[in-house]
Design an enzyme around this catalytic site. Structure first.
Site, mmCIF file in Angstrom:
data_model
loop_
_atom_site.group_PDB
_atom_site.id
_atom_site.type_symbol
_atom_site.label_atom_id
_atom_site.label_comp_id
_atom_site.label_asym_id
_atom_site.label_seq_id
_atom_site.Cartn_x
_atom_site.Cartn_y
_atom_site.Cartn_z
ATOM 1 N N GLU A 38 16.055 18.415 41.622
ATOM 2 C CA GLU A 38 16.184 17.065 42.565
ATOM 3 C C GLU A 38 14.494 16.492 42.867
ATOM 4 O OE1 GLU A 38 12.977 18.775 44.229
ATOM 5 O OE2 GLU A 38 14.239 19.837 43.532
ATOM 6 N N ASP B 54 18.839 22.079 42.561
ATOM 7 C CA ASP B 54 17.108 22.692 42.421
ATOM 8 C C ASP B 54 16.591 21.700 41.209
ATOM 9 O OD1 ASP B 54 14.859 23.616 42.837
ATOM 10 O OD2 ASP B 54 15.278 25.177 41.776
ATOM 11 N N ARG C 29 13.983 14.819 40.036
ATOM 12 C CA ARG C 29 13.768 13.444 38.462
ATOM 13 C C ARG C 29 15.126 12.411 39.391
ATOM 14 N NH1 ARG C 29 16.346 17.827 34.320
ATOM 15 N NH2 ARG C 29 14.479 19.158 35.481
ATOM 16 N N LYS D 164 6.181 12.232 43.134
ATOM 17 C CA LYS D 164 7.037 12.778 43.296
ATOM 18 C C LYS D 164 7.239 13.124 44.822
ATOM 19 C CE LYS D 164 9.580 17.209 43.137
ATOM 20 N NZ LYS D 164 9.378 18.134 42.249
ATOM 21 N N ASP E 239 11.072 22.470 49.336
ATOM 22 C CA ASP E 239 11.884 22.140 48.427
ATOM 23 C C ASP E 239 12.714 23.396 48.351
ATOM 24 O OD1 ASP E 239 13.870 22.284 46.255
ATOM 25 O OD2 ASP E 239 12.488 22.301 44.165
ATOM 26 N N LYS F 47 17.088 28.888 46.091
ATOM 27 C CA LYS F 47 15.948 30.083 44.917
ATOM 28 C C LYS F 47 16.005 30.650 45.375
ATOM 29 C CE LYS F 47 12.256 25.515 45.016
ATOM 30 N NZ LYS F 47 12.365 25.473 42.886
ATOM 31 N N ASP G 162 5.390 21.860 46.363
ATOM 32 C CA ASP G 162 6.576 20.150 45.549
ATOM 33 C C ASP G 162 6.094 19.077 45.653
ATOM 34 O OD1 ASP G 162 8.187 20.258 43.511
ATOM 35 O OD2 ASP G 162 9.850 20.594 44.428
#
Length: 461
Positions: free
Chosen positions: A313, A311, A315, A229, A234, A241, A252
């Site tokens: 995202e 939030d 996956r 990933k 993010d 967030k 992230d």
């Protein structure tokens, strides 16, 4: 490869002038070894050295130079964590040191020293030159340290210097160092090449989303695929967030950083495998074309996905990348991601959970993890929880409506995109050290990759 902290600067060739490090227990201080000499023992006691775990004492000679270093292990004969010697790399004055007696786990001692000496100073004046250790664990330590430092450097670099385009540049640099082949699918080409979820997550950023693909090794060898990933920042998207949760979101892309560190170890060791690395490199930004809660996305797998929260995202990015990797039917496919806060709630920052259907793989990996002080914990792919991802308007919702089992349900979502790999495992890592440890200062961290390297090295030599 160039690292922010040069791993070679932390090790030295054998030298008669290297200062000895004596590892002592509390019992040793009750009845000190005669070899240390009365003066050294008297000095240590006068300075409050009791050999408690992690404690050290620098003992001078008659000229004021360093005669030796004492390092405490507490009640046991070896440090409880074999990486504990890393505290010395930061604490000792500049110079060259050696272990007076070879540690039981020389590789771990060398790794701990080097990992403890890491100092990310790209944006400030670097500290004084680090202390050096005469390594006793062989070349494997230097190779693994390089992978660890690579992951740390990538995670620690802020998003203004580590967006999708810069992550691609680092990806290409690593591939070039090992003569690996690279393919990049970028921007609207992601739609033409059938990566709709990667495109949806990253399209709001001014730095175009992309899928990075690296291949190395002989086609006849066992296929190992690493998927990372690479969300370089993010915001949470339209489900933005709060500031306190956004502060560390440069990390992230920790999954991508870790698979690249592992890939470097594998290629540098020239293991007889056909390695593939796939990274979805995106920024989850906010603009007029950002994807929305309630949207229904197509996926490379052909599964339609209802968006419950923008939030979650990572996956989505992994789903398309896993599908692509799975199409090749690899013998082993690993994905790594800083995926859920639920994993941290369950196991804390130091213990990454992993998920797999392969019991033999899980058992072997846990043994390797324990042996190399790279902790992991297997969590269940609890099939009944699949119903928590149900959707009334699409094949699946990518999150649950409740707050239960978040790391498990994320893993179950990913499992829907894997059917051909002989063994698949998902690692929900934190990628960060929140408080200083002997072997790691606060900052980006490599998690699980030393254990995985040890497993792959043993399994495919």
């Amino acid at each position: 490869m160039k690292f922010d902290t040069d791993p070679s600067a932390l090790f030295a060739a054998r030298s008669n002038k290297a200062v000895p490090i004596h590892t002592l227990t509390k019992d040793d201080m009750k009845k000190p070894p005669a070899a240390l000499g009365k003066e050294a023992i008297a000095w240590a006691k006068a300075n409050g050295f009791t050999a408690k775990s992690g404690q050290h004492c620098v003992v001078p000679d008659e000229k004021g130079a360093i005669a030796c270093v004492l390092f405490g292990t507490g009640e046991e004969g070896e440090p409880q964590n074999g990486l504990a010697h890393g505290a010395l790399a930061r604490a000792l004055p500049q110079g060259t040191y050696r272990f007076a007696k070879k540690p039981k786990d020389a590789l771990a001692a060398d790794l701990g020293w080097a990992m403890g000496g890491y100092d990310f100073a790209r944006y400030r004046k670097k500290s004084a030159k680090p202390a050096k250790l005469v390594a006793t664990g062989g070349d494997t330590a230097a190779l693994q340290v390089q992978g660890v430092f690579m992951a740390r450097d990538l995670i620690n670099t802020p998003a203004n210097d580590m967006g999708p385009s810069q992550l691609e540049k680092a990806f290409r640099k690593i591939a070039s160092a090992h003569k690996a082949k690279v393919n990049v699918i970028k921007g609207n080409d992601l739609l033409k090449k059938n990566f709709p979820m990667v495109h949806a997550v990253g399209r709001a950023s001014t730095d175009a989303p992309r899928v990075l693909d690296m291949k190395w090794g002989k086609a006849s060898h066992a296929k190992i695929t690493l998927v990372g990933k690479g969300v370089t920042f993010d915001t949470g998207g339209l489900n933005i967030k709060p500031g306190s949760s956004m502060a560390l979101m440069k990390k992230d892309m920790g999954g991508a950083a870790n698979v690249l560190g592992l890939a470097h170890m594998i290629m540098a060791a020239k293991l007889p495998v056909r390695l593939r690395v796939i990274v979805g490199a995106v920024e989850n930004a906010i603009s007029g074309n950002a994807f929305r809660p309630g949207d229904i996305l197509d996926s490379r797998k052909g599964i339609t996905v209802e968006i419950g929260n923008t939030d979650a995202e990572g996956r989505l990015v992994l789903g398309d990348c896993l599908t692509w990797g799975d199409e090749e039917k690899p013998e082993l496919m690993i994905d790594m991601a800083t995926l859920t806060g639920a994993a941290r709630v369950a196991l804390g920052p130091d213990l990454p959970p992993f998920y797999t259907h392969d019991d033999a793989f899980a058992d072997a990996l846990m043994k390797r993890a324990d042996a190399c002080f790279d902790p992991l914990w297997r969590m269940p792919l609890w099939a009944p929880y699949q119903s928590m991802l149900s959707s009334k308007v699409a094949d699946v919702n990518h999150i649950t409506s409740g707050g239960f089992g978040g790391s498990i349900t994320a893993a179950l979502f990913l499992s829907r995109f894997v059917e051909n790999a002989k063994t698949w495992a998902h690692f929900d890592i934190f990628g960060w050290v929140p408080t200083d440890k002997p072997w790691a200062k606060t900052g980006g961290e490599a998690q699980a990759i030393r254990a995985l390297f040890a497993h792959i090295e043993r399994s495919y030599r």
